[in-house]
Design an enzyme around this catalytic site. Structure first.
Site, PDB file in Angstrom:
ATOM      1  N   LYS A 114       0.817  -1.217   0.000  1.00 22.92           N
ATOM      2  CA  LYS A 114       0.000   0.000   0.000  1.00 22.92           C
ATOM      3  C   LYS A 114       0.852   1.269   0.000  1.00 22.92           C
ATOM      4  O   LYS A 114       0.424   2.291  -0.523  1.00 22.92           O
ATOM      5  CB  LYS A 114      -0.947   0.002   1.200  1.00 22.92           C
ATOM      6  CG  LYS A 114      -2.125  -0.948   1.015  1.00 22.92           C
ATOM      7  CD  LYS A 114      -3.238  -0.652   2.015  1.00 22.92           C
ATOM      8  CE  LYS A 114      -4.488  -1.453   1.693  1.00 22.92           C
ATOM      9  NZ  LYS A 114      -4.327  -2.883   2.008  1.00 22.92           N
ATOM     10  N   SER A 166       1.845  -9.770  -0.674  1.00 23.33           N
ATOM     11  CA  SER A 166       1.482  -8.343  -0.629  1.00 23.33           C
ATOM     12  C   SER A 166       1.809  -7.669   0.703  1.00 23.33           C
ATOM     13  O   SER A 166       2.002  -6.462   0.751  1.00 23.33           O
ATOM     14  CB  SER A 166       0.004  -8.173  -0.960  1.00 23.33           C
ATOM     15  OG  SER A 166      -0.807  -8.969  -0.104  1.00 23.33           O
ATOM     16  N   GLU A 186      -9.646   7.267   3.210  1.00 22.54           N
ATOM     17  CA  GLU A 186     -10.592   6.426   3.927  1.00 22.54           C
ATOM     18  C   GLU A 186      -9.820   5.190   4.373  1.00 22.54           C
ATOM     19  O   GLU A 186      -8.840   4.804   3.749  1.00 22.54           O
ATOM     20  CB  GLU A 186     -11.727   6.009   2.996  1.00 22.54           C
ATOM     21  CG  GLU A 186     -11.428   4.804   2.081  1.00 22.54           C
ATOM     22  CD  GLU A 186     -10.303   5.039   1.068  1.00 22.54           C
ATOM     23  OE1 GLU A 186      -9.978   6.199   0.781  1.00 22.54           O
ATOM     24  OE2 GLU A 186      -9.743   4.037   0.572  1.00 22.54           O
TER      25      GLU A 186
HETATM   26  C1  LIG Z   1      -5.107  -3.920   1.580  1.00 20.88           C
HETATM   27  C2  LIG Z   1      -4.346  -5.160   1.345  1.00 20.88           C
HETATM   28  C3  LIG Z   1      -4.679  -6.058   0.298  1.00 20.88           C
HETATM   29  C4  LIG Z   1      -5.872  -5.875  -0.584  1.00 20.88           C
HETATM   30  O1  LIG Z   1      -5.853  -4.740  -1.398  1.00 20.88           O
HETATM   31  P1  LIG Z   1      -5.580  -4.816  -2.951  1.00 20.88           P
HETATM   32  O2  LIG Z   1      -5.888  -3.434  -3.410  1.00 20.88           O
HETATM   33  O3  LIG Z   1      -6.496  -5.845  -3.539  1.00 20.88           O
HETATM   34  O4  LIG Z   1      -4.160  -5.171  -3.153  1.00 20.88           O
HETATM   35  C5  LIG Z   1      -3.879  -7.161   0.093  1.00 20.88           C
HETATM   36  N1  LIG Z   1      -2.817  -7.418   0.887  1.00 20.88           N
HETATM   37  C6  LIG Z   1      -2.476  -6.595   1.896  1.00 20.88           C
HETATM   38  C7  LIG Z   1      -1.292  -6.934   2.730  1.00 20.88           C
HETATM   39  C8  LIG Z   1      -3.220  -5.445   2.162  1.00 20.88           C
HETATM   40  O5  LIG Z   1      -2.869  -4.646   3.186  1.00 20.88           O
END
Ligand SMILES: *Cc1c(COP(=O)(O)O)cnc(C)c1O
Length: 394
Positions: A85, A376, A107
């Site tokens: 993010k 992610s 948000e």
């Molecule tokens: C917020 C988040 C997601 C989901 O958001 P996407 O916009 O679909 O990437 C996935 N993994 C993590 C670690 C997050 O914090």
């Protein structure tokens, strides 16, 4: 394709009063992403602040335990603040500053995007107000405190169900009133044009790096890319640089939250249980009833728990370029444990959905096949939650 659309998806379904703000943002996006000084500054922040490029890591013990394909992890969990993010938040904050804005608003549901935005605001000396439902504030009190430490003001939203969608409505209202001074940092590849394109642009650094890294390490492209899909930003960031025709043999799989199973309000698998609808600024797949009422969702992971999905994913789904599947809460929790045990890496529960699909896929493939999983984020934020699920209370 019509500007702002991905096939029939996307667009700008907003009140008239927001159109000038979106036009101004679109204009700035087009200008600054061709501006060498801006791009150089973004590169420096990516390298020295976020910690990019993040490694592409061959998960040897994990792969061998599955007995099939080689699994590589794209380590967004190592990025500053622990997830992808920050790529978007820092990029949008830099753009806001270039546009002469003094203030960011955002948000947040689980708090992750709020923390990323508060971080970027502190970095660049901008004011920051984060809208958050009062119910979410109670559930995520640690992240509320974290945002305050970073100098942000957390604005409690007690309308509606007091959750993410209500916070989005309030943030949009603020933006309409304060557009001269304020930029709205949207957290995923969703919402009215140009956000889905802007966020994709900022997250594509993931796929651009991964492509160069796998070519360097293996001398060829991967056979599979796997990423979890909430709004869809980490997935589109990984997939997009592989989408051109020459790479058509790269199979791409988006993994949604199957929650407790595909029954209304027990999951967030928009492609398994949704249909086309308009929600919070754009047209996309949406979980809704026959009358078009938006359904509630459930997932063990807050970041995947949303009723709609980024419009570009809906397009890629319909043209068959990316396939979408889901894993359940239980499968994600098992993957969370498995990666910790085999690699010493505790994944975010969102990312554990992608890992869970790799656990299913890898054993069906030859050992010459390559899978890249987008990790992610890191799971530190989820440790207490997982402990509670396992009946451990501190
Ligand atoms: C917020 C988040 C997601 C989901 O958001 P996407 O916009 O679909 O990437 C996935 N993994 C993590 C670690 C997050 O914090």
């Amino acid at each position: 394709m019509k500007e702002g659309y991905f096939g029939v998806y996307g667009g700008r379904f907003v009140p008239e009063t927001l159109v000038p703000a979106l036009d101004e943002l679109d204009e700035a996006y087009k200008t600054y992403f061709k501006d060498k000084a801006f791009l150089d500054e973004l590169d420096i922040l990516r390298k020295y602040y976020i910690g990019r490029p993040t490694p592409l890591y061959y998960a040897k013990r994990f792969s061998e335990s599955l007995g099939g394909a080689k699994v590589y992890l794209k380590r967004e969990d190592i990025a500053h603040t622990g997830a992808h993010k920050i790529n978007n938040a820092v990029g949008q904050a830099l753009l806001a500053k270039a546009m002469g804005k003094k203030r960011l608003i955002a948000e947040t549901g689980a708090g992750q995007h709020g923390v990323a935005t508060a971080t970027a605001a502190a970095l660049l000396g901008l004011e920051c107000d984060v809208y958050m439902g009062t119910l979410d504030m109670k559930r995520q009190s640690l992240n509320v405190f974290r945002m305050k430490l970073l100098g942000a003001r957390v604005v409690a939203v007690d309308t509606g169900a007091q959750i993410l969608k209500d916070a989005i409505n309030e943030a949009l209202r603020d933006w309409t009133t304060n557009v001269k001074t304020t930029h709205y940092v949207l957290g995923t590849a969703f919402g009215p044009h140009p956000y889905p394109s802007l966020v994709r642009e900022l997250q594509s650094v993931i796929g651009i790096e991964a492509k160069a890294q796998i070519l360097d390490m293996e001398g060829r492209l991967p056979n599979y890319l796997i990423a979890c899909v909430g709004g869809g930003s980490n997935a589109i960031g990984l997939f997009h640089p592989f989408l051109d025709d020459l790479d058509s043999r790269v199979n791409m799989i988006g993994v949604e939250a199957g929650g407790l199973g595909i029954e209304p309000e027990r999951h967030a698998a928009r492609f398994a249980g949704g249909s086309i609808g308009v929600f919070q600024g754009c047209k996309s797949y949406l979980l809704q009833d026959e009358d078009g009422n938006v359904l509630n969702t459930h997932s063990v992971s807050a970041g995947l728990d949303y009723s709609s999905v980024g419009p570009e994913h809906s397009y890629l789904h319909d043209i068959g370029k990316v396939s979408y599947t889901y894993v359940t809460d239980d499968e994600a929790l098992r993957a969370f444990d498995e990666l910790a045990l085999k690699e010493g890496i505790i994944p975010a529960l969102e990312s554990a959905h992608a890992v869970a699909h790799a656990i299913k896929l890898a054993p069906t493939l030859a050992s010459t096949q390559l899978i890249v999983v987008n990790l992610s984020g890191r799971g530190d934020k989820d440790v207490q939650h997982v402990a509670n699920i396992k009946g451990v209370h501190f």
